[in-house]
Scaffold this motif. Structure first.
Motif, mmCIF file in Angstrom:
data_model
loop_
_atom_site.group_PDB
_atom_site.id
_atom_site.type_symbol
_atom_site.label_atom_id
_atom_site.label_comp_id
_atom_site.label_asym_id
_atom_site.label_seq_id
_atom_site.Cartn_x
_atom_site.Cartn_y
_atom_site.Cartn_z
ATOM 1 N N ALA A 191 -49.609 0.549 -23.150
ATOM 2 C CA ALA A 191 -50.808 0.985 -22.436
ATOM 3 C C ALA A 191 -51.482 2.038 -23.294
ATOM 4 N N SER A 192 -52.803 2.006 -23.328
ATOM 5 C CA SER A 192 -53.561 2.979 -24.122
ATOM 6 C C SER A 192 -54.709 3.536 -23.301
ATOM 7 N N GLU A 203 -56.659 8.399 -29.108
ATOM 8 C CA GLU A 203 -56.064 7.341 -28.302
ATOM 9 C C GLU A 203 -54.595 7.646 -28.098
ATOM 10 N N VAL A 204 -54.164 7.580 -26.859
ATOM 11 C CA VAL A 204 -52.762 7.744 -26.502
ATOM 12 C C VAL A 204 -52.220 6.350 -26.215
ATOM 13 N N ASP A 221 -40.178 13.908 -30.507
ATOM 14 C CA ASP A 221 -39.533 12.744 -29.890
ATOM 15 C C ASP A 221 -39.506 11.603 -30.896
ATOM 16 N N ASP A 222 -38.313 11.216 -31.347
ATOM 17 C CA ASP A 222 -38.191 10.195 -32.390
ATOM 18 C C ASP A 222 -38.033 8.778 -31.843
ATOM 19 N N THR A 247 -47.565 7.344 -29.121
ATOM 20 C CA THR A 247 -48.256 7.613 -30.380
ATOM 21 C C THR A 247 -49.655 8.127 -30.069
ATOM 22 N N LEU A 248 -50.127 9.005 -30.929
ATOM 23 C CA LEU A 248 -51.468 9.565 -30.809
ATOM 24 C C LEU A 248 -52.242 9.206 -32.061
#
Length: 130
Positions: free
Chosen positions: A45-46, A82-83, A66-67, A72-73
């Motif tokens: 989801a973005s 965008e997240v 957080d690996d 992702t950003l």
């Protein structure tokens, strides 16, 4: 746990205290009891967040920590980032974009992401009312 509810016109982001497994199990039981079709599949989801919100840098630091690569950003332009989240999509199985997306990241990252999303909703509502 983060829950994004997608409707025909928008989405709503919630931070829930239930574990992902507990929430999905409850949702499956509800679907069975009411005779509703339920499809669960891995997905992403973005959504966009204004890049100038206070706290964006804290969220970026949490994401770096957080690996698991669940969040992702990515900078879209000078105003938005965008997240993107990895998790599970729950729907009735139809092709429309109505359903619920759930995922779990660190509690701290969930808190900051939810707070930033709320602030972005408040700032867009104030811009619309002007």
């Amino acid at each position: 746990m983060l829950k994004l509810t997608y409707t025909d016109r928008s989405f709503y982001l919630e931070c829930l205290t239930l574990s992902l497994e507990e929430w999905v199990a409850q949702r499956v039981i509800l679907a069975m009891r009411v005779g509703q079709c339920l499809c669960i599949e891995p997905s992403t989801a973005s959504f966009l967040l204004p890049i100038d919100l206070p706290g964006v840098e804290v969220l970026k630091a949490e994401v770096k920590r957080d690996d698991r690569e669940i969040i992702t950003l990515c900078a879209c332009d000078t105003e938005y980032m965008e997240v993107t989240l990895r998790g599970s999509w729950l729907s009735n199985g139809s092709e429309d974009a109505v359903g619920v997306f759930v995922t779990t990241i660190s509690d701290r990252a969930e808190f900051f992401l939810h707070k930033l999303w709320q602030e972005s909703q408040e700032s867009s509502a104030s811009v619309m009312s002007e």
